[in-house]
Design a protein around this motif. Structure first.
Motif, PDB file in Angstrom:
ATOM      1  N   VAL A 251       0.859  -1.106   0.021  1.00  0.00           N
ATOM      2  CA  VAL A 251       0.172  -0.246  -0.428  1.00  0.00           C
ATOM      3  C   VAL A 251       0.641   1.110   0.014  1.00  0.00           C
ATOM      4  CG1 VAL A 251      -1.800   1.748   1.454  1.00  0.00           C
ATOM      5  CG2 VAL A 251      -2.204  -1.016   1.146  1.00  0.00           C
ATOM      6  N   PHE A 252       2.126   1.399   0.941  1.00  0.00           N
ATOM      7  CA  PHE A 252       2.855   2.551   0.904  1.00  0.00           C
ATOM      8  C   PHE A 252       3.903   3.064  -0.521  1.00  0.00           C
ATOM      9  CE2 PHE A 252       7.715   3.227   1.142  1.00  0.00           C
ATOM     10  CZ  PHE A 252       7.111   5.032   2.063  1.00  0.00           C
ATOM     11  N   LEU A 253       4.039   1.788  -1.501  1.00  0.00           N
ATOM     12  CA  LEU A 253       4.705   1.774  -2.714  1.00  0.00           C
ATOM     13  C   LEU A 253       3.627   2.388  -3.597  1.00  0.00           C
ATOM     14  CD1 LEU A 253       7.011  -1.431  -2.455  1.00  0.00           C
ATOM     15  CD2 LEU A 253       7.272   1.811  -2.262  1.00  0.00           C
ATOM     16  N   ALA A 254       2.658   1.571  -3.575  1.00  0.00           N
ATOM     17  CA  ALA A 254       1.579   2.122  -3.910  1.00  0.00           C
ATOM     18  C   ALA A 254       0.315   3.362  -4.192  1.00  0.00           C
ATOM     19  CB  ALA A 254       0.314   0.530  -4.263  1.00  0.00           C
ATOM     20  N   SER A 255       0.935   4.048  -2.777  1.00  0.00           N
ATOM     21  CA  SER A 255      -0.490   5.280  -2.815  1.00  0.00           C
ATOM     22  C   SER A 255       0.598   6.850  -2.844  1.00  0.00           C
ATOM     23  CB  SER A 255      -0.786   4.589  -1.582  1.00  0.00           C
ATOM     24  OG  SER A 255      -0.179   4.687  -0.346  1.00  0.00           O
ATOM     25  N   ASP A 256       0.337   7.652  -2.524  1.00  0.00           N
ATOM     26  CA  ASP A 256       0.683   9.029  -2.688  1.00  0.00           C
ATOM     27  C   ASP A 256       1.489   8.667  -1.423  1.00  0.00           C
ATOM     28  OD1 ASP A 256      -0.368   9.474  -4.682  1.00  0.00           O
ATOM     29  OD2 ASP A 256      -1.656  11.352  -3.895  1.00  0.00           O
ATOM     30  N   ALA A 257       1.348   8.017  -0.214  1.00  0.00           N
ATOM     31  CA  ALA A 257       2.915   8.013   0.858  1.00  0.00           C
ATOM     32  C   ALA A 257       3.336   8.120   0.395  1.00  0.00           C
ATOM     33  CB  ALA A 257       2.312   6.549   1.712  1.00  0.00           C
ATOM     34  N   SER A 258       4.217   7.186  -0.741  1.00  0.00           N
ATOM     35  CA  SER A 258       5.712   6.985  -1.031  1.00  0.00           C
ATOM     36  C   SER A 258       5.731   8.400  -2.645  1.00  0.00           C
ATOM     37  CB  SER A 258       5.845   5.239  -1.551  1.00  0.00           C
ATOM     38  OG  SER A 258       5.008   5.215  -2.347  1.00  0.00           O
ATOM     39  N   ALA A 259       4.746   9.103  -2.401  1.00  0.00           N
ATOM     40  CA  ALA A 259       5.134   9.595  -3.155  1.00  0.00           C
ATOM     41  C   ALA A 259       6.445  10.788  -4.471  1.00  0.00           C
ATOM     42  CB  ALA A 259       4.322  11.224  -3.267  1.00  0.00           C
ATOM     43  N   TYR A 260       7.570  10.513  -3.423  1.00  0.00           N
ATOM     44  CA  TYR A 260       8.797  11.588  -3.285  1.00  0.00           C
ATOM     45  C   TYR A 260       9.604  10.493  -3.592  1.00  0.00           C
ATOM     46  CZ  TYR A 260      12.436  14.836  -3.445  1.00  0.00           C
ATOM     47  OH  TYR A 260      13.487  15.714  -3.730  1.00  0.00           O
TER      48      TYR A 260
END
Ligand SMILES: NC(=O)c1ccc[n+]([C@@H]2O[C@H](COP(=O)([O-])OP(=O)(O)OC[C@H]3O[C@@H](n4cnc5c(N)ncnc54)[C@H](O)[C@@H]3O)[C@@H](O)[C@H]2O)c1
Length: 275
Positions: A251-260
Motif C-alpha cells: 500500500v505504501f509503494l502504491a499510494s501517495d504515501a511514497s509520492a517522493y
C-alpha cells in the motif's frame, strides 16, 4: 494542501501478476482494502480461481477480475491491455510479482546444483521472472506514460541482495552435506530486477511514473520445522514472514504515501539482511 488520505486507492486499478500464487492474492487484498479494483493474471487457472476467492473472502466488497495468461507471451499481454482499454480500464498500479519460485520444502527433490543445472530451467526462470516483468512494464508502463501517471512495483527477494546461505538446507549447518541447493536462477532473476527497477524509474520519472522494488524475506508456508528453525535463527525478528506481512509495504509503494520515492528498494525481511 496536505493530503490526509495518503494511502487511499479509491478509483485506482491494479494489475497483479502471479495472482494465483501465495503472495499475489495478498498484494491484491492489500490494494483492494484501500479501494483499488484488482486484476489478477496467472498461467495457473486453478490458482487464479483460488486467488480470486481469497481476495473476495478477505474483502467482501473487493472488485476482482482474473485473466488466464502466460507472461512469456507478449501478444497475450497486448491483447489484455487492448481488452482493458476497450472497457475504459487504465491500469494505475502494476505489481510485477510472478516468478518461478522454487519452494525449498519436502516436495523439492531437485539438487539445484550448478554442475547439474539445466539451461532450459534457467531460461524459463529468466523468461518468466525477468522478461515477464519487462514485458508487463513495457506494455502497461507505456500506457501509464501516455496518461502521465502510474506506479510499478517490482517484487524481488532478499536473494536479490544476499547470496543464499545454503547451509540452512543441510542437516548440520554444513555446506558439504547439502542435498538440495537453492538454485542459481532465482537470485539471478531477482538481482536483474534491481537493474530493471532503476532503469525504468529514471526512464519514466518525467512521465509521472514511479517504479520501486519490494524485497521480501521468506514467507512461512510449508517448509519443514528444521528449515524454519534454521532460517529463524538468521532473522533478528526471530520469525519468517506471515503472508500478510507485506500488505503495508504494498500500500505504501502504491499510494501517495511514497509520492517522493522512485527507483528504490524497500527491504522487508525481519532484519535478515543486516546480520
Ligand atoms: N514466498 C516467499 O517466501 C517469497 C520470498 C521473497 C520473495 N518472494 C517473491 O514474491 C513473489 C511471489 O511469490 P510466491 O511465494 O507467491 O510464489 P508462487 O510460486 O506461489 O506464485 C508465483 C505465481 O507466478 C505464476 N507464474 C509462473 N509462471 C508464469 C507465467 N509464465 N505466466 C503467468 N504466471 C506465471 C505461478 O503460476 C504462480 O501462481 C515472487 O516473485 C517471489 O520470488 C516470495
Amino acid at each position: 494542501m496536505v493530503n490526509k488520505n495518503i494511502f487511499n486507492l479509491k478509483g485506482k486499478k491494479s494489475l497483479i501478476t502471479g495472482g494465483g500464487g501465495l503472495l499475489g492474492p495478498e498484494h491484491a487484498i492489500a490494494l483492494a482494502n484501500q479501494g483499488s479494483e484488482v486484476f489478477l493474471i496467472d498461467i495457473d487457472k486453478q490458482g487464479l480461481d483460488k486467488g480470486s476467492e481469497r481476495v473476495k473472502k478477505a474483502n467482501k466488497s473487493a472488485k476482482v477480475e482474473t485473466f488466464h495468461i502466460d507472461l512469456k507471451d507478449e501478444s497475450e499481454l497486448k491483447s489484455l491491455k487492448n481488452f482493458l482499454i476497450n472497457k475504459n480500464v487504465h491500469i494505475d498500479i502494476l505489481v510485477n510479482n510472478a516468478a518461478i519460485n522454487p519452494k525449498m520444502d519436502a516436495s523439492n527433490n531437485s539438487s539445484g546444483k550448478v554442475e547439474d543445472y539445466k539451461l532450459d530451467n534457467l531460461r524459463e526462470e529468466i523468461e518468466v521472472g525477468l522478461i515477464g516483468t519487462f514485458l508487463c512494464s513495457k506494455i502497461f508502463g507505456s500506457a501509464m506514460a501516455k496518461k502521465k501517471s502510474g506506479v510499478i512495483i517490482n517484487i524481488a527477494s532478499d536473494l536479490a541482495i544476499l547470496a543464499p546461505d545454503q547451509r540452512v538446507y543441510s542437516k548440520n549447518n554444513n555446506i558439504n552435506t547439502v542435498k538440495n541447493f537453492k538454485p542459481i536462477g532465482y537470485p539471478m532473476v531477482k538481482s536483474g530486477m534491481l537493474g530493471l527497477n532503476r532503469y525504468l524509474a529514471t526512464y519514466w520519472a518525467h512521465r509521472g511514473i514511479r517504479v520501486n522494488c519490494l524485497v521480501p524475506g521468506s514467507v512461512k508456508n510449508k517448509q519443514t520445522k528444521k528449515l524454519i528453525k534454521e532460517i529463524e535463527s538468521r532473522i533478528p525478528l526471530s520469525r519468517l514472514a506471515k503472508k500478510e506481512d507485506y500488505h503495508g509495504s504494498i500500500v505504501f509503494l502504491a499510494s501517495d504515501a511514497s509520492a517522493y520515492m522512485t527507483g528504490q528498494i524497500l527491504v522487508v525481511d525481519g532484519g535478515r539482511s543486516i546480520w
